[in-house]
Design a protein around this motif. Structure first.
Motif, PDB file in Angstrom:
ATOM      1  N   THR A 111       0.820  -1.217   0.000  1.00  0.00           N
ATOM      2  CA  THR A 111       0.000   0.000   0.000  1.00  0.00           C
ATOM      3  C   THR A 111       0.849   1.259   0.000  1.00  0.00           C
ATOM      4  N   LEU A 112       2.121   1.134   0.423  1.00  0.00           N
ATOM      5  CA  LEU A 112       3.021   2.282   0.472  1.00  0.00           C
ATOM      6  C   LEU A 112       3.855   2.415  -0.811  1.00  0.00           C
ATOM      7  N   GLY A 113       3.570   1.581  -1.800  1.00  0.00           N
ATOM      8  CA  GLY A 113       4.250   1.702  -3.090  1.00  0.00           C
ATOM      9  C   GLY A 113       5.492   0.852  -3.229  1.00  0.00           C
ATOM     10  N   PHE A 114       5.576  -0.263  -2.494  1.00  0.00           N
ATOM     11  CA  PHE A 114       6.740  -1.147  -2.550  1.00  0.00           C
ATOM     12  C   PHE A 114       6.325  -2.536  -3.025  1.00  0.00           C
ATOM     13  N   SER A 115       7.279  -3.235  -3.635  1.00  0.00           N
ATOM     14  CA  SER A 115       7.077  -4.624  -4.036  1.00  0.00           C
ATOM     15  C   SER A 115       8.072  -5.498  -3.287  1.00  0.00           C
ATOM     16  N   LEU A 116       7.627  -6.678  -2.880  1.00  0.00           N
ATOM     17  CA  LEU A 116       8.533  -7.623  -2.233  1.00  0.00           C
ATOM     18  C   LEU A 116       9.393  -8.278  -3.305  1.00  0.00           C
ATOM     19  N   GLU A 117      10.704  -7.997  -3.266  1.00  0.00           N
ATOM     20  CA  GLU A 117      11.636  -8.565  -4.257  1.00  0.00           C
ATOM     21  C   GLU A 117      12.089  -9.962  -3.886  1.00  0.00           C
ATOM     22  N   ALA A 118      12.358 -10.165  -2.608  1.00  0.00           N
ATOM     23  CA  ALA A 118      12.915 -11.453  -2.190  1.00  0.00           C
ATOM     24  C   ALA A 118      12.760 -11.618  -0.689  1.00  0.00           C
ATOM     25  N   ALA A 119      12.954 -12.856  -0.245  1.00  0.00           N
ATOM     26  CA  ALA A 119      12.924 -13.175   1.181  1.00  0.00           C
ATOM     27  C   ALA A 119      13.785 -14.408   1.413  1.00  0.00           C
ATOM     28  N   PHE A 120      14.464 -14.465   2.549  1.00  0.00           N
ATOM     29  CA  PHE A 120      15.281 -15.627   2.884  1.00  0.00           C
ATOM     30  C   PHE A 120      15.448 -15.699   4.397  1.00  0.00           C
ATOM     31  N   LEU A 121      15.802 -16.876   4.876  1.00  0.00           N
ATOM     32  CA  LEU A 121      15.998 -17.075   6.308  1.00  0.00           C
ATOM     33  C   LEU A 121      17.442 -16.769   6.701  1.00  0.00           C
ATOM     34  N   ALA A 122      17.589 -16.206   7.897  1.00  0.00           N
ATOM     35  CA  ALA A 122      18.916 -15.895   8.437  1.00  0.00           C
ATOM     36  C   ALA A 122      18.976 -16.381   9.882  1.00  0.00           C
ATOM     37  N   VAL A 155      14.433 -12.466   6.445  1.00  0.00           N
ATOM     38  CA  VAL A 155      14.861 -11.193   5.866  1.00  0.00           C
ATOM     39  C   VAL A 155      13.957 -10.888   4.666  1.00  0.00           C
ATOM     40  N   LEU A 156      13.368  -9.702   4.648  1.00  0.00           N
ATOM     41  CA  LEU A 156      12.500  -9.270   3.557  1.00  0.00           C
ATOM     42  C   LEU A 156      13.183  -8.121   2.811  1.00  0.00           C
ATOM     43  N   VAL A 157      13.136  -8.178   1.486  1.00  0.00           N
ATOM     44  CA  VAL A 157      13.732  -7.149   0.642  1.00  0.00           C
ATOM     45  C   VAL A 157      12.628  -6.516  -0.197  1.00  0.00           C
ATOM     46  N   PHE A 158      12.376  -5.234   0.041  1.00  0.00           N
ATOM     47  CA  PHE A 158      11.356  -4.491  -0.697  1.00  0.00           C
ATOM     48  C   PHE A 158      12.007  -3.451  -1.599  1.00  0.00           C
ATOM     49  N   LYS A 159      11.369  -3.217  -2.744  1.00  0.00           N
ATOM     50  CA  LYS A 159      11.823  -2.166  -3.649  1.00  0.00           C
ATOM     51  C   LYS A 159      10.681  -1.180  -3.898  1.00  0.00           C
ATOM     52  N   ARG A 160      10.990   0.102  -3.782  1.00  0.00           N
ATOM     53  CA  ARG A 160       9.967   1.123  -4.021  1.00  0.00           C
ATOM     54  C   ARG A 160       9.764   1.299  -5.515  1.00  0.00           C
ATOM     55  N   ASP A 161       8.518   1.385  -5.895  1.00  0.00           N
ATOM     56  CA  ASP A 161       8.196   1.592  -7.301  1.00  0.00           C
ATOM     57  C   ASP A 161       8.798   2.909  -7.793  1.00  0.00           C
TER      58      ASP A 161
END
Length: 256
Positions: free
Chosen positions: A229-240, A249-255
Motif C-alpha cells: 500500500t506504500l508503493g513497494f514490491s517484495l523482491e525477495a525473502a530468505f531465512l537468516a 529477511v525481507l527485501v522491498f523495492k519502491r516503485d
C-alpha cells in the motif's frame, strides 16, 4: 531443592562466572513491560574481541551468539540479490549496534552518506569515529532527521525481533517515507515462516529465561500488505540465523 535443581543452579552460576571473567555482566531489565534483559556492553565487548583476536562483528557472531558467519551469510544473500549492485549512494541503518552489518555493507558499496539511528551512545560514537557515518538523534520510533525520498537503501538487522508490534510498525512507515523511488528497504522479522512447531519448541525450551518478549513475532502478510500500500514490491525473502533458530529477511523495492 532437588538434585536436578541443584545441577541447573550450578550450571547457571558457572556460566555467569565465565561471562564475568570475560568482562560481561548480566543485567535484569527494570522496565515494567519486560524486554531483552541482557545487552552488549561496549568496553567489555571490545576487550574480549581483541583478546580473542577477532573483529567485533566476528566475536559477536562466533562467541556471543554461537553462529559463526551469520552476519556475512546475510550480506552474501543481499549481494546475490543485487542489492549492492545498485550502488546505493545514501544508506540508512536503524539500530546498527556494534556495526557488524554496517562494516560489511561498506565493503560491498561506497555510499557518499551513511546515516545511523542508534540508541546506545558508546556504540554510536564508535561507529562515527571508525566508519565516518552520521549518527542521527533518536527520538522515539521515527527518522525525523532524514528528509522524505532521500535514501537509496534503508536497512535494519536483528532489530524488529526485539521491538513491540506497534514500535516496529511506526518504523515501517518512517522507512517508507525516507526511501527514494527505486530504492530498497531490507529488514528481518520473526514471521510465521520461522515459527513452525519445532522452532516454537526450541524457542520455548532453549531461548533463555527472562526473554518472554523476545523474539517478537510479526505476521509476514502484514508486512507485505503494508509495504504494498506504500508503493513497494517484495523482491525477495530468505531465512537468516537468529540465536537458536531463524528470522526472515525481507527485501522491498519502491516503485519508480
Amino acid at each position: 531443592m532437588t538434585a536436578a535443581d541443584r545441577a541447573k543452579s550450578a550450571v547457571k552460576s558457572g556460566s555467569k562466572r565465565l561471562l564475568e571473567r570475560a568482562g560481561f555482566h548480566l543485567v535484569r531489565s527494570t522496565t515494567p513491560s519486560g524486554g531483552v534483559d541482557d545487552f552488549i556492553p561496549f568496553e567489555p565487548t571490545m576487550r574480549a574481541a581483541r583478546a580473542a583476536g577477532l573483529s567485533v562483528g566476528d566475536y559477536i557472531d562466533e562467541v556471543m551468539n554461537g553462529t559463526p558467519g551469520a552476519t556475512q551469510s546475510t550480506v552474501d544473500e543481499l549481494r546475490a540479490l543485487g542489492v549492492f549492485a545498485a550502488a546505493p549512494d545514501t544508506v540508512l541503518e536503524i539500530g546498527p549496534g556494534s556495526g557488524r552489518y554496517l562494516e560489511r555493507t561498506l565493503k560491498e558499496c561506497v555510499p557518499s552518506r551513511y546515516e545511523i539511528y542508534e540508541t546506545a551512545e558508546p556504540w554510536a560514537d564508535y561507529l562515527v569515529v571508525t566508519f565516518g557515518v552520521i549518527a542521527q538523534p533518536v527520538t522515539g520510533f521515527n527518522l525525523d532527521a532524514t528528509p522524505d525520498n532521500s535514501v537509496d537503501l534503508v536497512q535494519a538487522h536483528k532489530v524488529f525481533n526485539t521491538l513491540t508490534f506497534l514500535g516496529a510498525c511506526r518504523y515501517f512507515f518512517e522507512m517508507a517515507r525516507v526511501t527514494r523511488p527505486g530504492g530498497r528497504i531490507v529488514f528481518d522479522v520473526m514471521t510465521e515462516t520461522c515459527l513452525d512447531p519445532e522452532a516454537m519448541r526450541i524457542w520455548a525450551t532453549k531461548g533463555g529465561a527472562g526473554h518472554d518478549s523476545f523474539p517478537a513475532a510479526m505476521p509476514r502478510r502484514t508486512c507485505v500488505d503494508l509495504f504494498t500500500t506504500l508503493g513497494f514490491s517484495l523482491e525477495a525473502a530468505f531465512l537468516a540465523p537468529l540465536g537458536v533458530a531463524f528470522t526472515e529477511v525481507l527485501v522491498f523495492k519502491r516503485d519508480a
